[in-house]
Design an enzyme around this catalytic site. Structure first.
Site, short mmCIF file in Angstrom:
data_model
loop_
_atom_site.label_atom_id
_atom_site.label_comp_id
_atom_site.label_asym_id
_atom_site.label_seq_id
_atom_site.Cartn_x
_atom_site.Cartn_y
_atom_site.Cartn_z
N ASP A 1 -16.93 -22.80 -2.39
CA ASP A 1 -17.70 -23.36 -3.01
C ASP A 1 -18.35 -24.06 -1.42
O ASP A 1 -19.27 -24.84 -1.65
CB ASP A 1 -16.77 -24.90 -2.92
CG ASP A 1 -15.32 -24.92 -2.00
OD1 ASP A 1 -15.71 -24.93 -0.97
OD2 ASP A 1 -14.91 -25.54 -1.66
N LYS B 1 -24.14 -25.64 8.24
CA LYS B 1 -22.66 -24.93 7.80
C LYS B 1 -22.48 -25.71 7.42
O LYS B 1 -21.41 -26.66 7.56
CB LYS B 1 -22.27 -24.83 9.26
CG LYS B 1 -20.87 -23.72 8.70
CD LYS B 1 -20.39 -23.26 10.00
CE LYS B 1 -19.11 -22.55 9.54
NZ LYS B 1 -18.45 -21.82 10.93
N ASP C 1 -20.15 -18.67 15.29
CA ASP C 1 -19.27 -18.89 14.22
C ASP C 1 -17.85 -18.78 14.89
O ASP C 1 -17.18 -17.59 14.55
CB ASP C 1 -19.32 -16.93 13.27
CG ASP C 1 -20.39 -16.90 12.30
OD1 ASP C 1 -21.30 -18.00 12.52
OD2 ASP C 1 -20.82 -15.55 11.50
N ARG D 1 -26.33 -26.55 13.01
CA ARG D 1 -26.01 -24.90 14.51
C ARG D 1 -27.75 -24.35 14.43
O ARG D 1 -28.50 -24.84 13.83
CB ARG D 1 -25.45 -24.58 13.51
CG ARG D 1 -24.13 -24.29 13.34
CD ARG D 1 -22.95 -23.32 12.83
NE ARG D 1 -23.88 -21.72 12.12
CZ ARG D 1 -22.83 -21.03 12.05
NH1 ARG D 1 -21.68 -21.45 12.12
NH2 ARG D 1 -23.10 -19.87 11.16
N ARG E 1 -27.09 -10.70 12.92
CA ARG E 1 -26.19 -10.27 13.36
C ARG E 1 -26.42 -8.93 13.10
O ARG E 1 -26.89 -7.98 12.74
CB ARG E 1 -24.94 -10.93 12.28
CG ARG E 1 -24.72 -11.43 10.95
CD ARG E 1 -24.42 -11.96 11.42
NE ARG E 1 -24.87 -13.42 10.92
CZ ARG E 1 -24.38 -14.87 10.73
NH1 ARG E 1 -22.86 -14.63 10.64
NH2 ARG E 1 -24.42 -15.74 11.33
N ASP F 1 -20.33 -8.84 11.22
CA ASP F 1 -21.42 -9.76 10.56
C ASP F 1 -21.18 -10.67 12.07
O ASP F 1 -21.93 -12.17 11.34
CB ASP F 1 -20.63 -10.50 9.32
CG ASP F 1 -18.56 -10.79 8.65
OD1 ASP F 1 -18.40 -9.22 9.13
OD2 ASP F 1 -18.93 -11.68 8.74
N ASN F 2 -20.04 -11.26 12.83
CA ASN F 2 -19.81 -12.28 13.55
C ASN F 2 -20.00 -11.96 15.08
O ASN F 2 -20.14 -12.61 16.24
CB ASN F 2 -18.54 -12.67 13.38
CG ASN F 2 -17.95 -13.34 12.20
OD1 ASN F 2 -18.82 -14.22 11.39
ND2 ASN F 2 -16.85 -14.00 12.31
#
Length: 602
Positions: free
Chosen positions: A193, A181, A353, A251, A258, A343-344
C-alpha cells in the site's frame, strides 16, 4: 539496547553546527529554482528553491491516464529511471518530531520562541511533509531500480513506499534531494500500500540522526509526521494483525540513487529468470553515468573530460573506496544494517534504508538483526564481505560502459585495503592510540574483540569504559576498573543461551558426514564456515555447562587482565612518542570520548 541508547545520546549531545562526515556533503552546483505555485501557499517553507536536475537529466515515464488523484497501477516501467507519482493524503496529519539540524541543511531557521509561531510552523510541516500538499517546485516521482535480494536477482523493485519530491538548492551552494517515505502507492508498490507505520518511521527518524552524530555517513531525517489514517500490520508476525497509524518520514540526501539503479539493464538472470525492465538500453546507462559523475563526482568529471572508460573507472574506484569506509564505520560502532541488498547500497557511500537494523549489545560477530535472514547472510561479521559482493554486482551492471575485467581489477585492488586501513584507523582512535601506528595494532584489536566475545561483554559499554582506563603502571584504580569491566559481562546463564547450538544433533551429524562424503551437496544446504561455527558453539556450550558462576568470574577476570596488560604496554609506547605526557593524556581522553559515546546504562 545499550548501543542504540549511545547512538541516540550522541545524536542529542552533538551541536547542530558540526560539519557532516566525509561523503555526506552534497555537490555545490545548483541552478535557478523552478517556478510554480500551489495552494495552500507555504510561509515557513516558502524559501525552499527547487531545481529538479535528476528529472531533467534522466528519462521519466508519465503514468498512463487514470482517475484524477488515483495512484497508477503497479507495472513494469521500461526505458525510464523515474515515473511520475502523487502522494496520497493522510487524515489529520500531525508532527511527531522535527530534526532541527537536518532542516537547517535546507536553510530553514531555528524554531521561534513564541508558542503560536511554533504551532504554525508545525502545522505547515504536517501539511507539506506528509504529502497532503506540494511545495511550489516539487515534482513527485518514484525511482525505478532493481536489486539482488539475499543473493538472488529480484528484477524490478523501485520506490514502492518512497517518493522523490525534488532537489532543494541552498544559499550555501548545496543541493539536497527531498524524499517522502510512506506517502502512498507508486508503480513499484507491487501488492503493498506504499505506507509506513509510526513505529518503523520513528526508528528510521531516530537512527538516521543518531548515525550522523556518531560520524557515520548517512541519509538524514528532517521530520516524522503521524496521522489518523491506519493500515493493518502484523507487528509481531504471530498471525494477529491490527490497525496501526500511518506515518511519513522526510528524508534528505544528495541523492538516493543506489547500486540497483544501474541493474535495470540486467539481462535475464540464469538463476531466477528475471530481467531488468530496460535491457539493452545502453544509452540510458550512459545517461545515468554522465549524470551521477557530473553531479556527485565533479572532480572525476574534470580529470577525465574526454576518456569515458577512464572516467567510469575512476568513478567505480571512488564508489568502492567510499563503500569500504562506510562498512568500516558500521563495524566500529556495532551497527547491523539487516538488509544489505544491492538496492540498499548508496551510489555516494551513505547508509540508506533503515529497515530491520540493529546495534550490538553483547559482542557477537554472528549477530543477525533481521528475523527473515535465517541463513545469516547479513550478520554483523559478514557485512564487509557482502558489501564487496554488492560492488561486484555493480561492476557487472556497469559493463560494457566500464569493461568488467577492469572493474574487477579495481575492486580487488581497492576494497580490502581501504576497509582495513579505515577500520584500523578508527579502532586506534577508539583505543586512544593517538601518536603512533604499530604493526601489532590489528592483533590487539582482534584480541579485544575475542575477549569481548568469550566474556559476553557489551560492545558499546566496553569501549566507553576504556575511556577511563588508568594508564599508570601501578595505578591503585586498576582493580576497580577491572571490576567495572567484568560487571557488564554476560552472566553464566546468558552465555549458555548465547552459545546454544543452532542445529539439532542429528542434523549436525548429517552435515559432518556430508562434509566428508559429498561436499558438493553440503554446499547446497550449508557451508563449511557455518559448520565450523556450529562445532565451536557445541564445544563452548560444553565448557560452559561445567562452569560455576564463580569460575566464570575468575576466567573473565583472567582474560580481561591479560588483554589490559597488553593494552597498557601499547599505551606506554604511544605516550613515549609524545613530548609531553599531560598533553598526550588530554588528547587521548578527548579522542576516545569523541569515538566511544556514553550510553544510558553506563
Amino acid at each position: 539496547m545499550a548501543a542504540l541508547r549511545a547512538a541516540l545520546a550522541a545524536s542529542l549531545a552533538v551541536a547542530s553546527a558540526r560539519p557532516p562526515p566525509l561523503g555526506l556533503r552534497p555537490p555545490s552546483a545548483c541552478c535557478s529554482a523552478l517556478a510554480g505555485a500551489m495552494e495552500p501557499a507555504p510561509r515557513w517553507l516558502a524559501g525552499l528553491r527547487f531545481d529538479n536536475r535528476a528529472l531533467r537529466a534522466l528519462p521519466v515515464e508519465t503514468p498512463p491516464p487514470g482517475p484524477e488523484g488515483a495512484p497508477s497501477a503497479p507495472r513494469p516501467v521500461p526505458g525510464a529511471c523515474f515515473s511520475r507519482a502523487r502522494p496520497e493524503p493522510l487524515r489529520r496529519p500531525r508532527v511527531v518530531a522535527l530534526s532541527e539540524p537536518a532542516l537547517a541543511l535546507l536553510g530553514l531557521g531555528a524554531p521561534p520562541a513564541a508558542a503560536a509561531a511554533r504551532e504554525a510552523r508545525e502545522a505547515e510541516a504536517a501539511l507539506f511533509f506528509s504529502g497532503n500538499a506540494l511545495l511550489p517546485g516539487a515534482e513527485p516521482a518514484a525511482h525505478c531500480y532493481c536489486g539482488h535480494q539475499f543473493g538472488q536477482f529480484a528484477g524490478q523493485l523501485g520506490d514502492g513506499a518512497a517518493m522523490y519530491l525534488g532537489e532543494v538548492c541552498t544559499e550555501a551552494g548545496e543541493r539536497w534531494e527531498l524524499q517522502l517515505k510512506g506517502a502512498g502507492p507508486t508503480p513499484f508498490s507491487r501488492q503493498a500500500d506504499g505506507r509506513k507505520v509510526l513505529r518503523s518511521s520513528i526508528r528510521e527518524f531516530l537512527c538516521s540522526e543518531a548515525m550522523f552524530h556518531l560520524g557515520v555517513p548517512t541519509t538524514r531525517a528532517g521530520s516524522c509526521v503521524s496521522s489518523q489514517s491506519t493500515v493493518v500490520r502484523d507487528a509481531f508476525y504471530d498471525g494477529n494483525p491490527r490497525p496501526e497509524p500511518c506515518a511519513v518520514v522526510l528524508r534528505l540526501a544528495p541523492t538516493f540513487l543506489r547500486f540497483g539503479s544501474f541493474e535495470i539493464f540486467k539481462p535475464r538472470d540464469e538463476h531466477t529468470g528475471r530481467a531488468g525492465p530496460s535491457v539493452g538500453r545502453d544509452d540510458i546507462r550512459l545517461q545515468m553515468l554522465d549524470y551521477v559523475i557530473s553531479t556527485f563526482y565533479p572532480e572525476i568529471q574534470a580529470c577525465h573530460p574526454g576518456d569515458h572508460v577512464q572516467r567510469h573507472a575512476a568513478f567505480f574506484r571512488e564508489v568502492t573506496r567510499r563503500t569500504a569506509r562506510l562498512v568500516a564505520e558500521w563495524q566500529c560502532v556495532g551497527f547491523c544494517h539487516g538488509v544489505l541488498n544491492t538496492d540498499n547500497m548508496s551510489i555516494v557511500g551513505l547508509t540508506i534504508d533503515y529497515g530491520p537494523f540493529g546495534f550490538l549489545d553483547r559482542y557477537d560477530p554472528d549477530h543477525v538483526c533481521n528475523a527473515s535472514d535465517t541463513a545469516g547472510r547479513y550478520s554483523y561479521s559478514k557485512q564487509p564481505e557482502v558489501c564487496k559482493w554488492n560492488l561486484q554486482k555493480l561492476a557487472e551492471a556497469l559493463d560494457p560502459a566500464l569493461p568488467l575485467e577492469l572493474a574487477e581489477a579495481i575492486l580487488a585492488e581497492e576494497f580490502d585495503a581501504e576497509f582495513g586501513r579505515h577500520y584500523l584507523q578508527k579502532m586506534r582512535r577508539k583505543l586512544g592510540l593517538v601518536q603512533t601506528e604499530q604493526e601489532g595494532d590489528g592483533a590487539l584489536v582482534a584480541q579485544l574483540l575475542e575477549t569481548m566475545h568469550l566474556t559476553g561483554a557489551d560492545f558499546t559499554n566496553s569501549f566507553y569504559l576504556l575511556n577511563s582506563f588508568p594508564t599508570a603502571p601501578e595505578s591503585p584504580d586498576l582493580d576497580g576498573f577491572l571490576a567495572a569491566l567484568i560487571a557488564q559481562c554476560a552472566s553464566l546463564e546468558e552465555l549458555r543461551l548465547a552459545f546454544r547450538p543452532q542445529m539439532d544433533p542429528r542434523q549436525l551429524s548429517m552435515m559432518l558426514m556430508l562434509a566428508q562424503s559429498n561436499p558438493q551437496l553440503l554446499a547446497l544446504i550449508g557451508t563449511r564456515a557455518s559448520l565450523a561455527r556450529e562445532l565451536e558453539r557445541v564445544e563452548q556450550q560444553s565448557r560452559l555447562e561445567q562452569l560455576s558462576e564463580a569460575e566464570l568470574h575468575g576466567k573473565n577476570r583472567s582474560r580481561w587482565a591479560t588483554w589490559l596488560h597488553n593494552y597498557r604496554a601499547r599505551l606506554e609506547k604511544d605516550r613515549e612518542a609524545s613530548s609531553d605526557a599531560a598533553t598526550w593524556q588530554a588528547e587521548r581522553t578527548r579522542v576516545m570520548r569523541a569515538n566511544n559515546p556514553k550510553c544510558g546504562g553506563c
